[in-house]
Design a protein around this motif. Structure first.
Motif, PDB file in Angstrom:
ATOM      1  N   GLN A  13       0.829  -1.204   0.000  1.00 34.29           N
ATOM      2  CA  GLN A  13       0.000   0.000   0.000  1.00 34.29           C
ATOM      3  C   GLN A  13       0.866   1.258   0.000  1.00 34.29           C
ATOM      4  O   GLN A  13       0.540   2.238  -0.670  1.00 34.29           O
ATOM      5  CB  GLN A  13      -0.942  -0.002   1.206  1.00 34.29           C
ATOM      6  N   ARG A  14       1.964   1.236   0.743  1.00 37.90           N
ATOM      7  CA  ARG A  14       2.866   2.390   0.747  1.00 37.90           C
ATOM      8  C   ARG A  14       3.503   2.578  -0.630  1.00 37.90           C
ATOM      9  O   ARG A  14       3.665   3.719  -1.101  1.00 37.90           O
ATOM     10  CB  ARG A  14       3.940   2.210   1.824  1.00 37.90           C
ATOM     11  N   ARG A  15       3.878   1.450  -1.276  1.00 38.52           N
ATOM     12  CA  ARG A  15       4.458   1.541  -2.608  1.00 38.52           C
ATOM     13  C   ARG A  15       3.436   2.089  -3.604  1.00 38.52           C
ATOM     14  O   ARG A  15       3.757   2.928  -4.450  1.00 38.52           O
ATOM     15  CB  ARG A  15       4.935   0.162  -3.066  1.00 38.52           C
ATOM     16  N   ALA A  17       0.836   3.985  -2.836  1.00 38.99           N
ATOM     17  CA  ALA A  17       0.616   5.396  -2.507  1.00 38.99           C
ATOM     18  C   ALA A  17       1.706   6.262  -3.126  1.00 38.99           C
ATOM     19  O   ALA A  17       1.424   7.303  -3.739  1.00 38.99           O
ATOM     20  CB  ALA A  17       0.594   5.579  -0.985  1.00 38.99           C
ATOM     21  N   PHE A  18       2.940   5.829  -2.982  1.00 39.31           N
ATOM     22  CA  PHE A  18       4.073   6.591  -3.520  1.00 39.31           C
ATOM     23  C   PHE A  18       3.984   6.685  -5.040  1.00 39.31           C
ATOM     24  O   PHE A  18       4.178   7.745  -5.634  1.00 39.31           O
ATOM     25  CB  PHE A  18       5.384   5.923  -3.095  1.00 39.31           C
ATOM     26  N   ALA A  19       3.666   5.556  -5.676  1.00 37.11           N
ATOM     27  CA  ALA A  19       3.601   5.532  -7.144  1.00 37.11           C
ATOM     28  C   ALA A  19       2.490   6.420  -7.672  1.00 37.11           C
ATOM     29  O   ALA A  19       2.668   7.134  -8.664  1.00 37.11           O
ATOM     30  CB  ALA A  19       3.405   4.097  -7.630  1.00 37.11           C
ATOM     31  N   THR A  20       1.321   6.392  -7.023  1.00 38.32           N
ATOM     32  CA  THR A  20       0.208   7.206  -7.512  1.00 38.32           C
ATOM     33  C   THR A  20       0.450   8.685  -7.254  1.00 38.32           C
ATOM     34  O   THR A  20       0.141   9.525  -8.111  1.00 38.32           O
ATOM     35  CB  THR A  20      -1.117   6.773  -6.870  1.00 38.32           C
ATOM     36  N   ILE A  21       1.016   9.016  -6.095  1.00 37.10           N
ATOM     37  CA  ILE A  21       1.288  10.424  -5.792  1.00 37.10           C
ATOM     38  C   ILE A  21       2.355  10.982  -6.734  1.00 37.10           C
ATOM     39  O   ILE A  21       2.182  12.045  -7.333  1.00 37.10           O
ATOM     40  CB  ILE A  21       1.729  10.597  -4.325  1.00 37.10           C
ATOM     41  N   ILE A  22       3.478  10.254  -6.869  1.00 37.94           N
ATOM     42  CA  ILE A  22       4.569  10.735  -7.713  1.00 37.94           C
ATOM     43  C   ILE A  22       4.128  10.847  -9.166  1.00 37.94           C
ATOM     44  O   ILE A  22       4.358  11.859  -9.843  1.00 37.94           O
ATOM     45  CB  ILE A  22       5.799   9.797  -7.601  1.00 37.94           C
ATOM     46  N   SER A 131      -4.016  12.801 -22.604  1.00 39.48           N
ATOM     47  CA  SER A 131      -3.324  12.114 -21.511  1.00 39.48           C
ATOM     48  C   SER A 131      -4.004  12.355 -20.176  1.00 39.48           C
ATOM     49  O   SER A 131      -4.249  11.423 -19.405  1.00 39.48           O
ATOM     50  CB  SER A 131      -1.867  12.583 -21.450  1.00 39.48           C
ATOM     51  N   ALA A 132      -4.330  13.620 -19.891  1.00 41.25           N
ATOM     52  CA  ALA A 132      -4.967  13.958 -18.611  1.00 41.25           C
ATOM     53  C   ALA A 132      -6.314  13.267 -18.473  1.00 41.25           C
ATOM     54  O   ALA A 132      -6.719  12.896 -17.364  1.00 41.25           O
ATOM     55  CB  ALA A 132      -5.126  15.466 -18.493  1.00 41.25           C
ATOM     56  N   GLY A 133      -7.020  13.093 -19.600  1.00 37.69           N
ATOM     57  CA  GLY A 133      -8.314  12.431 -19.554  1.00 37.69           C
ATOM     58  C   GLY A 133      -8.230  10.982 -19.122  1.00 37.69           C
ATOM     59  O   GLY A 133      -9.172  10.451 -18.526  1.00 37.69           O
ATOM     60  N   GLY A 134      -7.126  10.325 -19.398  1.00 37.26           N
ATOM     61  CA  GLY A 134      -7.000   8.920 -19.060  1.00 37.26           C
ATOM     62  C   GLY A 134      -6.217   8.636 -17.800  1.00 37.26           C
ATOM     63  O   GLY A 134      -6.370   7.572 -17.191  1.00 37.26           O
ATOM     64  N   GLU A 135      -5.370   9.561 -17.383  1.00 33.67           N
ATOM     65  CA  GLU A 135      -4.448   9.303 -16.274  1.00 33.67           C
ATOM     66  C   GLU A 135      -5.171   9.154 -14.945  1.00 33.67           C
ATOM     67  O   GLU A 135      -4.875   8.249 -14.168  1.00 33.67           O
ATOM     68  CB  GLU A 135      -3.428  10.440 -16.187  1.00 33.67           C
ATOM     69  N   TRP A 136      -6.115  10.051 -14.687  1.00 33.40           N
ATOM     70  CA  TRP A 136      -6.719  10.118 -13.363  1.00 33.40           C
ATOM     71  C   TRP A 136      -7.435   8.826 -12.992  1.00 33.40           C
ATOM     72  O   TRP A 136      -7.270   8.309 -11.884  1.00 33.40           O
ATOM     73  CB  TRP A 136      -7.682  11.303 -13.288  1.00 33.40           C
ATOM     74  N   GLY A 137      -8.227   8.289 -13.918  1.00 33.47           N
ATOM     75  CA  GLY A 137      -8.987   7.088 -13.610  1.00 33.47           C
ATOM     76  C   GLY A 137      -8.106   5.918 -13.219  1.00 33.47           C
ATOM     77  O   GLY A 137      -8.392   5.195 -12.255  1.00 33.47           O
ATOM     78  N   GLY A 138      -7.015   5.732 -13.944  1.00 39.32           N
ATOM     79  CA  GLY A 138      -6.110   4.641 -13.617  1.00 39.32           C
ATOM     80  C   GLY A 138      -5.456   4.809 -12.260  1.00 39.32           C
ATOM     81  O   GLY A 138      -5.335   3.851 -11.484  1.00 39.32           O
ATOM     82  N   ALA A 139      -5.044   6.018 -11.960  1.00 31.01           N
ATOM     83  CA  ALA A 139      -4.367   6.277 -10.685  1.00 31.01           C
ATOM     84  C   ALA A 139      -5.289   6.039  -9.502  1.00 31.01           C
ATOM     85  O   ALA A 139      -4.907   5.405  -8.509  1.00 31.01           O
ATOM     86  CB  ALA A 139      -3.824   7.708 -10.669  1.00 31.01           C
ATOM     87  N   VAL A 140      -6.519   6.548  -9.587  1.00 30.25           N
ATOM     88  CA  VAL A 140      -7.412   6.414  -8.433  1.00 30.25           C
ATOM     89  C   VAL A 140      -7.860   4.967  -8.234  1.00 30.25           C
ATOM     90  O   VAL A 140      -7.998   4.509  -7.088  1.00 30.25           O
ATOM     91  CB  VAL A 140      -8.639   7.353  -8.537  1.00 30.25           C
ATOM     92  N   LEU A 141      -8.051   4.230  -9.322  1.00 32.19           N
ATOM     93  CA  LEU A 141      -8.467   2.838  -9.156  1.00 32.19           C
ATOM     94  C   LEU A 141      -7.340   1.980  -8.599  1.00 32.19           C
ATOM     95  O   LEU A 141      -7.582   1.072  -7.803  1.00 32.19           O
ATOM     96  CB  LEU A 141      -8.962   2.270 -10.480  1.00 32.19           C
ATOM     97  N   MET A 142      -6.104   2.253  -9.006  1.00 29.53           N
ATOM     98  CA  MET A 142      -4.984   1.531  -8.423  1.00 29.53           C
ATOM     99  C   MET A 142      -4.925   1.758  -6.915  1.00 29.53           C
ATOM    100  O   MET A 142      -4.649   0.839  -6.141  1.00 29.53           O
ATOM    101  CB  MET A 142      -3.677   1.975  -9.082  1.00 29.53           C
ATOM    102  N   ALA A 143      -5.193   2.986  -6.492  1.00 28.15           N
ATOM    103  CA  ALA A 143      -5.149   3.313  -5.063  1.00 28.15           C
ATOM    104  C   ALA A 143      -6.341   2.726  -4.311  1.00 28.15           C
ATOM    105  O   ALA A 143      -6.184   2.055  -3.283  1.00 28.15           O
ATOM    106  CB  ALA A 143      -5.096   4.821  -4.878  1.00 28.15           C
ATOM    107  N   VAL A 208       9.618   4.619 -14.208  1.00 26.45           N
ATOM    108  CA  VAL A 208      10.238   3.545 -13.425  1.00 26.45           C
ATOM    109  C   VAL A 208       9.373   3.185 -12.219  1.00 26.45           C
ATOM    110  O   VAL A 208       9.134   2.008 -11.917  1.00 26.45           O
ATOM    111  CB  VAL A 208      11.650   3.961 -12.965  1.00 26.45           C
ATOM    112  N   ILE A 209       8.854   4.204 -11.533  1.00 28.95           N
ATOM    113  CA  ILE A 209       8.051   3.966 -10.335  1.00 28.95           C
ATOM    114  C   ILE A 209       6.745   3.263 -10.678  1.00 28.95           C
ATOM    115  O   ILE A 209       6.346   2.285 -10.030  1.00 28.95           O
ATOM    116  CB  ILE A 209       7.788   5.294  -9.604  1.00 28.95           C
ATOM    117  N   ARG A 210       6.062   3.734 -11.708  1.00 31.85           N
ATOM    118  CA  ARG A 210       4.760   3.151 -12.039  1.00 31.85           C
ATOM    119  C   ARG A 210       4.881   1.738 -12.585  1.00 31.85           C
ATOM    120  O   ARG A 210       3.978   0.921 -12.408  1.00 31.85           O
ATOM    121  CB  ARG A 210       4.015   4.059 -13.011  1.00 31.85           C
TER     122      ARG A 210
END
Length: 459
Positions: A13-15, A17-22, A131-143, A208-210
């Motif tokens: 979960q920490r990893r 969190a870090f990946a989605t925030i960064i 890009s912005a249209g697709g990025e948010w959905g993936g990030a929030v669902l991963m989290a 690299v992080i994602r």
């Protein structure tokens, strides 16, 4: 979640969190550096033949035009995110945004290549929008899909934190260039390019992080069972169109006021109308981003304690209370007034942004969730923040007063609050594919929940 789906362990979960925030920070740094530059230099460098006033409107319009392509990006990312997975789309959208941003930093200006300059600028801005249209959905669902049910509000706030952090980074970088490294004419000649070119380094880090993050357990289970929806967008609009409208209007209430700052209007107003120093204004915006960061973080915790909807309604009440005072503060209080106005805006924005990811994730069924959250968020941005800076500038030019802008912001805030009242709080609902029937019912106040026991935490 279903019995076959478990939350990630604390280390994972920490990893995540870090990946989605960064990743989200880098993505939105790219997006906001454009909006900041649009208010400061693009009118002079790319649209100068139109005359000062029209050039500024055209420059601000390019900020909004990219939003028109965010739904297309959301459609594409939503489709493939529901079919091939969340993680792949996270990486693709990050690389696309970074490439477009870096190329903007290398663009010749109008004086060098004529009309081709604004055309190329617009094309690259459109790529940013996709890009912005697709990025948010993936990030929030991963989290959210990795998180335990009682911590989804907090987990969902992680990618949300990337937005104020991206704005902080963009404002700080621009302030550094205007005030220290390349003040005055040097900034106009070459200094504005540096924040864009820096993006190429940030993209490597984010990539690299994602790539190191595991796929969402919900999608992994869907893929294992072969339950991917072939055309999730069709299913979404055929069966859940009303959710898309209501949830998008909730975000309209946030993004309209939010893009007064991130879209560059308030900064431009303080500099051009109130004659405040450019670097000082950018520093004030950076301070406001810090406040926005912490209010968003607090909102994620509140969403797990008092519910998503209640947190939103508190935030909307605060927004409604400040839409008139902010312009009075900027107009009469000088730089101190600008700080006060931006801080007041940022508190309400955080409370109406932090819980958004968890709430969106809980109102759409698992098989169409990526499409649902991405498209809804994109529509909310288009009808809310997309043209808010340009509309505000037009209202100011037409009426000569900021009162019309305040009424416009109040109307958007009340619209968002009204939509929030129409949606149920779905805290704790299982997110896995075994519970699609439960996920598909009772999301609004006008539909009956078929599984009231599973929604015992609904507020």
């Amino acid at each position: 979640m279903s019995s076959s789906i478990t939350a990630a362990n604390p280390t994972s979960q920490r990893r995540i969190a870090f990946a989605t925030i960064i990743g989200t920070t880098i993505e939105w740094y790219d997006f906001f550096i454009y909006a900041t530059s649009a208010g400061l230099v693009f009118a002079q460098l790319f649209f100068q033949p139109a005359g000062k006033d029209i050039a500024l409107l055209l420059s601000l319009a390019t900020v909004g035009i990219s939003f028109l392509f965010r739904p297309l990006g959301a459609f594409l990312a939503g489709h493939f995110g529901d079919v091939i997975g969340r993680r792949a789309m996270l990486v693709i959208t990050l690389v696309l945004m970074g490439a477009a941003t870096t190329l903007i930093g290398a663009l010749p200006t109008y004086s060098q290549i004529g009309i081709a300059a604004p055309i190329l600028l617009l094309i690259l801005r459109i790529l940013q929008g996709l890009s912005a249209g697709g990025e948010w959905g993936g990030a929030v669902l991963m989290a959210v899909e990795h998180a335990p049910a009682n911590r989804r509000g907090r987990a969902g706030s992680w990618p949300q934190l990337g937005v104020p952090l991206g704005f902080l980074l963009a404002s700080g970088m621009t302030a550094l260039m205007t005030g220290v490294i390349s003040p005055g004419e040097a900034y106009l000649q070459w200094g504005w390019r540096v924040p864009f070119l820096v993006s190429v380094v940030l993209i490597v880090v984010g990539f690299v992080i994602r790539r190191s993050v595991e796929e969402s357990p919900v999608f992994t289970e869907i893929a294992k069972r072969g339950k991917q929806t072939k055309v999730p967008i069709v299913t979404l609009f055929k069966r859940r169109w009303y959710l898309v409208i209501l949830a998008a209007l909730v975000f309209v209430g946030n993004s309209t006021l939010g893009y007064m700052t991130t879209g560059g209007f308030l900064n431009n107003y303080a500099i051009n109308e109130q004659n405040l120093d450019t670097t000082s204004v950018l520093v004030a915006a950076a301070v406001a981003a810090v406040v926005w960061f912490f209010s968003t973080l607090i909102a994620g915790y509140l969403a797990d304690v008092i519910g998503r909807r209640n947190t939103f309604l508190i935030g909307f009440a605060l927004q409604a209370a400040v839409v008139f005072p902010i312009f009075w503060l900027v107009g009469t209080g000088g730089l101190f007034g600008l700080y006060a106005a931006l801080v007041l805006i940022s508190i309400g924005l955080g409370l109406t942004y932090g819980p958004l990811a968890a709430w969106y994730s809980e109102i759409f069924p698992a098989s169409i969730r990526f499409s649902g959250v991405s498209i809804t968020y994109a529509f909310g941005a288009v009808f809310g923040g997309a043209f808010a800076p340009m509309i505000s500038q037009m209202l100011l030019d037409t009426t000569g007063s900021t009162a019309a802008i305040s009424w416009y912001l109040l109307a958007a805030t009340l619209l968002g609050a009204g939509a929030a009242l129409c949606l149920r709080d779905r805290s704790g609902i299982p997110l896995g594919p075994d519970h699609e029937t439960e996920q598909a019912s009772g999301a609004t106040m006008f539909t009956r929940s078929e599984a009231p026991g599973a929604l015992a935490q609904t507020r």
